[in-house]
Design a protein around this motif. Structure first.
Motif, PDB file in Angstrom:
ATOM      1  N   LEU A 162       0.825  -1.208   0.000  1.00  8.02           N
ATOM      2  CA  LEU A 162       0.000   0.000   0.000  1.00  8.02           C
ATOM      3  C   LEU A 162       0.862   1.263   0.000  1.00  8.02           C
ATOM      4  CD1 LEU A 162      -2.749  -1.095   2.549  1.00  8.02           C
ATOM      5  CD2 LEU A 162      -3.081  -0.654   0.105  1.00  8.02           C
ATOM      6  N   CYS A 196      -6.862  -4.110  -4.201  1.00 11.07           N
ATOM      7  CA  CYS A 196      -5.701  -3.216  -4.308  1.00 11.07           C
ATOM      8  C   CYS A 196      -4.825  -3.602  -5.498  1.00 11.07           C
ATOM      9  CB  CYS A 196      -4.899  -3.243  -3.014  1.00 11.07           C
ATOM     10  SG  CYS A 196      -5.791  -2.559  -1.596  1.00 11.07           S
ATOM     11  N   CYS A 199      -6.483  -2.107  -8.492  1.00 12.18           N
ATOM     12  CA  CYS A 199      -6.250  -0.652  -8.579  1.00 12.18           C
ATOM     13  C   CYS A 199      -4.827  -0.363  -9.047  1.00 12.18           C
ATOM     14  CB  CYS A 199      -6.499  -0.005  -7.224  1.00 12.18           C
ATOM     15  SG  CYS A 199      -8.219  -0.085  -6.692  1.00 12.18           S
ATOM     16  N   CYS A 200      -3.873  -1.162  -8.576  1.00 11.17           N
ATOM     17  CA  CYS A 200      -2.483  -0.994  -8.987  1.00 11.17           C
ATOM     18  C   CYS A 200      -2.338  -1.257 -10.483  1.00 11.17           C
ATOM     19  CB  CYS A 200      -1.587  -1.933  -8.182  1.00 11.17           C
ATOM     20  SG  CYS A 200       0.179  -1.783  -8.535  1.00 11.17           S
ATOM     21  N   LEU A 282      -5.679   2.726   2.078  1.00 11.21           N
ATOM     22  CA  LEU A 282      -6.579   1.569   2.044  1.00 11.21           C
ATOM     23  C   LEU A 282      -8.019   2.008   2.286  1.00 11.21           C
ATOM     24  CD1 LEU A 282      -6.873  -1.503   1.827  1.00 11.21           C
ATOM     25  CD2 LEU A 282      -6.566  -1.633   4.308  1.00 11.21           C
ATOM     26  N   LEU A 285      -9.251   3.420  -0.973  1.00 10.10           N
ATOM     27  CA  LEU A 285      -9.498   2.421  -2.013  1.00 10.10           C
ATOM     28  C   LEU A 285     -10.719   1.562  -1.716  1.00 10.10           C
ATOM     29  CD1 LEU A 285      -5.840   1.202  -2.714  1.00 10.10           C
ATOM     30  CD2 LEU A 285      -7.262   2.609  -4.210  1.00 10.10           C
TER      31      LEU A 285
END
Length: 590
Positions: A162, A196, A199-200, A282, A285
């Motif tokens: 993160l 996550c 999203c990355c 976090l 997101l």
């Protein structure tokens, strides 16, 4: 209150370890603050060994204990307590402290063991290098150190992933998050990790990989609704409107249902990875959208894509939610997808107009006009000296407040002016040209010339430039709309004045230039019309996308007005003028 005694310390430290785990498990919330019980336990160990450490910080205290206390019976309890300390430091994002502690723990066992190979993550290498102490049968513990080690590895990888994601170091973030996804965790945290990862991948420009990860998150835990929200965002970036609307519809339906009781197939542990990872990135997101936000996104996307009937339905549903105290339910910290409420009303009016529901559009705009009128000062001055002040200077707070008030007043002014603009177009579509002229005039004269002329004729503070640009655009569109109605009524001279004024506001505007030529043509000033047409033909861009590709994007509620202002007879007018020029050339003696 009893003095510390070495024979009793293994039991005492084990009881402390268990009680801290029970406290964490009972609260079932993110770990915060310091574990004061651990510090007191370490001081008891030093006291039993005849040493003192009251004046030491927690990290120094651990270093002293692990280096000076060599009693074999205390090693396993101290190592378990060290793992708990690492959990508290991980929760506080004190990664350096965690690394230092595991360096000490590994060195105490084997001075050559704590070694990190090149290319490996140092913290993860140190945690993995730590040898879990053997469990003694005589002293039961509520969660094994082996399980705790696995949870620490997962949490450390997730947390560092993160941090790298926030720092936009995407390849490193991807590697760490993948490490976390393969770790020891519940379905809930695994779904969060896959979200996550999605999203990355999205930020790395890999939309298909992002969709795979986000769908994996939903397969693991369908209640991970933020993943569905991100799926819609990926489809939006890909321009796949059908898939985006489907995802938003599923999200809206899921948000309207009561979530089932949490059920995890993972063993129940007192210390879990989700209690250790709670960072702002976090939280951002994984923010759960309010149903009204999703309803608005559905309305907005449908309007942008020209699905007018669906847009109207969604906007009306959204407006009905306002009765339920919507503004108290949606966060106002800038994370919400919702624009200001007057803008939503104006977008709804735009959708209603396009759907042919002109009276309803007029009613919605009247609501905006009536609610913003009293919020606008009689005279609004926007001067250059109202730039955002340096917060460190005296009086900066007052100046900043004045700037905020000016910005808010300009917004209210734009909303009211846009309301009149939409009403003008609605009356025009109803065939009421005189009423349309009245509304366009109110937009131009009452809302703009009284206040905005004071703005646009002065150097404008940079912070207020967007608001002033919107007002100028509304002014231009109002003048064009009124001029078009004057042409419909045969009031060609008045139309000509409006189109000339429009070109003063926006020199070279294709629509204003074309309508100016038409007005001159209707007034039988054909030579002037031809001269102006030749001039603008050489200098004006095409009307396709006029204004939309220039400067800042228009607010959504103005897009339909811009489309209505496009000159529809370009080819016919061009042929008429070319015929006229050809005839004039033939009549001219050689």
């Amino acid at each position: 209150g009893l003095p510390a005694a070495l024979p009793a310390l293994p039991l005492e430290l084990t009881v402390l370890y268990n009680s801290l785990l029970f406290t964490v498990g009972a609260s079932d919330s993110a770990i915060k603050g310091e574990a004061e019980g651990i510090r007191q336990g370490l001081l008891r160990v030093l006291e039993a060994c005849g040493a003192c450490g009251q004046d030491l910080g927690t990290e120094e205290l651990w270093e002293k204990v692990l280096q000076e206390v060599t009693v074999e019976e205390l090693q396993a309890p101290l190592h378990r307590l060290g793992a708990l300390q690492a959990a508290w430091w991980l929760a506080a994002s004190q990664l350096g402290s965690v690394a230092g502690l595991f360096q000490l723990l590994s060195t105490a066992e084997d001075p050559g063991r704590a070694h990190c190979s090149e290319g490996q993550n140092k913290l993860l290498s140190l945690i993995k290098a730590w040898q879990v102490p053997p469990e003694g049968a005589s002293l039961p513990i509520v969660q094994s150190a082996k399980d705790l080690k696995e949870i620490l590895c997962t949490a450390a990888a997730f947390l560092q992933g993160l941090q790298e994601l926030e720092a936009r170091n995407f390849p490193t973030a991807l590697s760490l998050l993948q490490e976390a996804a393969g770790g020891f965790c519940s379905k809930n945290i695994l779904a969060q990790i896959h979200t996550c990862l999605g999203c990355c991948a999205q930020q790395m420009g890999k939309p298909q990989t992002a969709l795979q990860q986000l769908k994996r998150a939903l397969q693991v835990d369908f209640q991970c609704l933020p993943a569905l929200s991100h799926v819609a965002a990926v489809y939006h970036d890909l321009g796949e409107i059908d898939a985006e609307l489907q995802a938003l519809t599923l999200l809206y339906e899921a948000l309207g249902k009561s979530p089932p009781a949490a059920a995890s197939s993972s063993p129940c542990f007192l210390m879990r990875a989700e209690l250790l990872v709670h960072t702002p990135v976090l939280t951002s997101l994984l923010r759960h959208r309010h149903p009204s936000e999703v309803k608005y996104l559905l309305a907005q996307r449908c309007l942008q894509d020209g699905r007018v009937a669906d847009a109207v339905e969604h906007y009306l549903d959204f407006l009905s939610l306002l009765k339920d105290g919507l503004q108290q339910q949606v966060p106002l910290d800038g994370s919400s997808a919702l624009p200001r409420i007057p803008e939503v009303f104006l977008e709804a009016a735009s959708a209603l107009e396009q759907a042919g529901r002109h009276q309803d559009a007029i009613t919605v705009c009247e609501e905006v006009i009536s609610r913003t009128t009293d919020l606008i000062p009689r005279v609004l001055r926007v001067e250059e000296r109202l730039e955002q002040p340096d917060s460190s200077l005296p009086g900066a707070e007052l100046a900043g407040g004045l700037l905020s008030q000016k910005k808010e007043s300009l917004c209210c002014l734009a909303w009211r002016a846009a309301g009149y603009l939409h009403q003008g177009w609605a009356w025009a579509k109803l065939g009421e040209s005189k009423e349309a002229v009245t509304q366009f005039s109110r937009g131009v004269l009452e809302c703009l010339e009284d206040a905005v002329l004071r703005c646009v004729c002065l150097p404008v503070a940079e912070n207020l430039q967007p608001e002033v640009e919107v007002l100028q655009k509304i002014r231009l569109l109002s003048l064009l709309g009124r001029g078009m109605q004057f042409l419909e009524l045969g009031r060609n001279k008045e139309a000509l004045l409006d189109f000339q004024h429009s070109l003063q506001i926006s020199p070279g505007d294709p629509a204003a230039a074309s309508y100016l030529v038409q007005a001159l043509w209707e007034l039988n000033r054909k030579q002037e019309a031809a001269a102006q047409w030749q001039k603008f033909s050489q200098s004006c861009p095409s009307q396709d996308g006029q204004q939309q590709g220039q400067g800042r994007p228009l607010p959504l509620y103005l897009v339909s007005c811009l489309e209505k202002a496009v000159f529809p007879h370009s080819e016919a007018l061009a042929r008429s003028i070319q015929d006229y020029l050809g005839t004039a050339a033939q009549d001219t003696p050689s």
